[in-house]
Design a protein around this motif. Sequence first.
Motif, PDB file in Angstrom:
ATOM      1  N   LEU A 100       0.825  -1.211   0.000  1.00  0.00           N
ATOM      2  CA  LEU A 100       0.000   0.000   0.000  1.00  0.00           C
ATOM      3  C   LEU A 100       0.859   1.261   0.000  1.00  0.00           C
ATOM      4  O   LEU A 100       1.895   1.305   0.670  1.00  0.00           O
ATOM      5  N   VAL A 101       0.411   2.289  -0.732  1.00  0.00           N
ATOM      6  CA  VAL A 101       1.059   3.600  -0.630  1.00  0.00           C
ATOM      7  C   VAL A 101       0.025   4.586  -0.090  1.00  0.00           C
ATOM      8  O   VAL A 101      -1.177   4.386  -0.278  1.00  0.00           O
ATOM      9  N   GLU A 102       0.509   5.651   0.596  1.00  0.00           N
ATOM     10  CA  GLU A 102      -0.432   6.630   1.139  1.00  0.00           C
ATOM     11  C   GLU A 102      -0.122   7.991   0.538  1.00  0.00           C
ATOM     12  O   GLU A 102       1.054   8.357   0.365  1.00  0.00           O
ATOM     13  N   CYS A 106      -3.839  13.891   0.880  1.00  0.00           N
ATOM     14  CA  CYS A 106      -5.215  13.547   1.286  1.00  0.00           C
ATOM     15  C   CYS A 106      -5.265  12.285   2.155  1.00  0.00           C
ATOM     16  O   CYS A 106      -6.335  11.892   2.611  1.00  0.00           O
ATOM     17  N   HIS A 107      -4.123  11.626   2.350  1.00  0.00           N
ATOM     18  CA  HIS A 107      -3.979  10.441   3.206  1.00  0.00           C
ATOM     19  C   HIS A 107      -4.794   9.239   2.743  1.00  0.00           C
ATOM     20  O   HIS A 107      -5.005   8.295   3.490  1.00  0.00           O
ATOM     21  N   LYS A 108      -5.231   9.264   1.481  1.00  0.00           N
ATOM     22  CA  LYS A 108      -5.916   8.087   0.957  1.00  0.00           C
ATOM     23  C   LYS A 108      -4.874   7.021   0.649  1.00  0.00           C
ATOM     24  O   LYS A 108      -3.746   7.348   0.265  1.00  0.00           O
ATOM     25  N   ARG A 109      -5.277   5.749   0.840  1.00  0.00           N
ATOM     26  CA  ARG A 109      -4.324   4.667   0.564  1.00  0.00           C
ATOM     27  C   ARG A 109      -4.684   3.947  -0.726  1.00  0.00           C
ATOM     28  O   ARG A 109      -5.854   3.754  -1.024  1.00  0.00           O
ATOM     29  N   GLY A 126       7.160   8.470 -10.703  1.00  0.00           N
ATOM     30  CA  GLY A 126       6.338   9.474 -11.386  1.00  0.00           C
ATOM     31  C   GLY A 126       4.844   9.339 -11.124  1.00  0.00           C
ATOM     32  O   GLY A 126       4.053  10.170 -11.552  1.00  0.00           O
ATOM     33  N   ILE A 127       4.435   8.284 -10.402  1.00  0.00           N
ATOM     34  CA  ILE A 127       2.995   8.096 -10.175  1.00  0.00           C
ATOM     35  C   ILE A 127       2.565   8.921  -8.954  1.00  0.00           C
ATOM     36  O   ILE A 127       3.218   8.899  -7.913  1.00  0.00           O
ATOM     37  N   THR A 128       1.477   9.678  -9.135  1.00  0.00           N
ATOM     38  CA  THR A 128       0.963  10.500  -8.030  1.00  0.00           C
ATOM     39  C   THR A 128      -0.418   9.989  -7.608  1.00  0.00           C
ATOM     40  O   THR A 128      -0.966   9.093  -8.255  1.00  0.00           O
ATOM     41  N   CYS A 129      -0.968  10.572  -6.565  1.00  0.00           N
ATOM     42  CA  CYS A 129      -2.279  10.142  -6.031  1.00  0.00           C
ATOM     43  C   CYS A 129      -3.369  10.315  -7.103  1.00  0.00           C
ATOM     44  O   CYS A 129      -3.558  11.424  -7.614  1.00  0.00           O
ATOM     45  N   GLY A 134      -1.461  14.270  -5.258  1.00  0.00           N
ATOM     46  CA  GLY A 134      -0.434  14.471  -4.224  1.00  0.00           C
ATOM     47  C   GLY A 134       0.674  13.439  -4.325  1.00  0.00           C
ATOM     48  O   GLY A 134       0.543  12.419  -5.017  1.00  0.00           O
ATOM     49  N   GLU A 135       1.740  13.707  -3.566  1.00  0.00           N
ATOM     50  CA  GLU A 135       2.890  12.791  -3.554  1.00  0.00           C
ATOM     51  C   GLU A 135       2.530  11.518  -2.766  1.00  0.00           C
ATOM     52  O   GLU A 135       1.749  11.578  -1.810  1.00  0.00           O
ATOM     53  N   LEU A 136       3.098  10.376  -3.188  1.00  0.00           N
ATOM     54  CA  LEU A 136       2.789   9.115  -2.509  1.00  0.00           C
ATOM     55  C   LEU A 136       3.980   8.628  -1.686  1.00  0.00           C
ATOM     56  O   LEU A 136       5.139   8.845  -2.069  1.00  0.00           O
TER      57      LEU A 136
END
Length: 463
Positions: A100-102, A106-109, A126-129, A134-136
């Motif tokens: 899992l990444v958070e 926004c703190h979504k996982r 390069g993958i963002t939320c 946002g940054e993961l």
Amino acid sequence: MSEHTEPTTQAPTVEADLPTIVELCKKRGIIFPSSEIYGGFRSQWDYGPLGTELKENVKRHWWRTMVQLREDVVGLDAAILMHPRVWEASGHLENFADPLVECVECHKRWRADHLMEDAGQTTLEGITCPGCSGELTDPKNFNLMFKTFSGPVEDEGNAVWMRPETAQAMFVDFLTIQRTNRLKVPFGIAQLGKSFRNEITPGNFVFRTREFEQMEMEFFVEPGSDEDWHQFWIDERLRWYTELGIRRENLRIREHDEDELSHYAKRTVDVEYYFPDSSLGWAELEGIANRTDFDLKAHEAVSGQDLRYYDQVADERYHPYVIEPAAGATRATLAFLYDAYRVEEAPDADGTLQSRTVLKLDPRLSPYKVAVLPLSKKDTLTPLAKEVYDLCKVRWMTEYDETQSIGRRYRRQDEIGTPFCVTVDFDSLEDRAVTIRDRDSMRQDRVAIDRLVGYLAERLPVC
Ligand code: GAP
């Protein structure tokens, strides 16, 4: 499509989609959101009266096929909460996890593997939320087992896990069952019941839920005979779905690629069903794995108990290999609903074509086998209609319904898949005969009440 996936010769013919099935289930109270008066609860579902019957029939038929009709398989109903070391031995504590990444904003996982798959990449670079760009964070493993505590003290010494599969009890109890039932390899142990997984993304109705029901069988064989037995069970399990009415073109066999195999498996094949919904498509109903001797050896190592089988004829001890057909009862119930769903043009009483929705379930799965429908609510019909109901209900799940017009009642019974409607009319008072309507052909037969049970018994298979 993997190069090992069976080529499909005929295009799938599923007529329902998810919104249609969810709507039908809600309208008829088959399956609906849990705790609905509180706004529902996190992809949990309740099975209403019809859904309970349907799911029970799926399980009953699995048990009949896998246990009752086989001389070499016995049943088990083990505790859901097992010794915590079971999950250490099985590898679940270590391996049963999703990365899992958070999102730091926004703190979504999110599931890291899903994000990479969607982006067509093998790294997270390069993958963002997907929600807010946002940054993961870096991925962390999240164990899918539900943890709780046994007894009043909530410390690590009392930690227990809700079983994430029914399978492990069959390995743990293997020798007890073999000895007390004097079983000789090859033989199987079957179990069905609830399993729990803290799925990160439950969804698609009851396809993926955190609480679900499994139907699993562990078949213990002599090493060397495992590959033939594996093929045997792949063929048997595919046959089970088609014999219960799922159209062959809507099923396929998919071989797991090397890099997809679980840590315990030598070969795994999935039985997949075609769900025409974009996020599902061809999706797993059942996995059939060759688990080798992994589990017995693993439990032997952790428990310190010798779990070898003693072959009296050869006078030798060995760890049997295990072939495991592992199906989902709740997921299979959904597939049976999809496959049975049809909308047809049918003539009404004066011959005008009307569209009717009909669940063409195999009668063994239908929630009600018979509906007894007095033509009118008039008191004069009730005693005879109740007499007919009493005749049927001791043999089959039967509904008694005297509300609304007869046309609407037929439509309701078609929509819930009842194979036979028995109408008691005013002539019945004179001739002691009733009209029996067949769900699929809509043919109507006039049958003497004395012959009613025999007529239905000839047409309703034992289940
Ligand atoms: N003992 C092996 C095992 O549990 P699995 O493929 O993880 O294998 C077997 O599960 C079946 O259980 C699946 O094919 C599926 O039908 C059902 N299943 C697994 N997770 C599920 C979930 N979260 N919701 C509904 N059904 C699930």
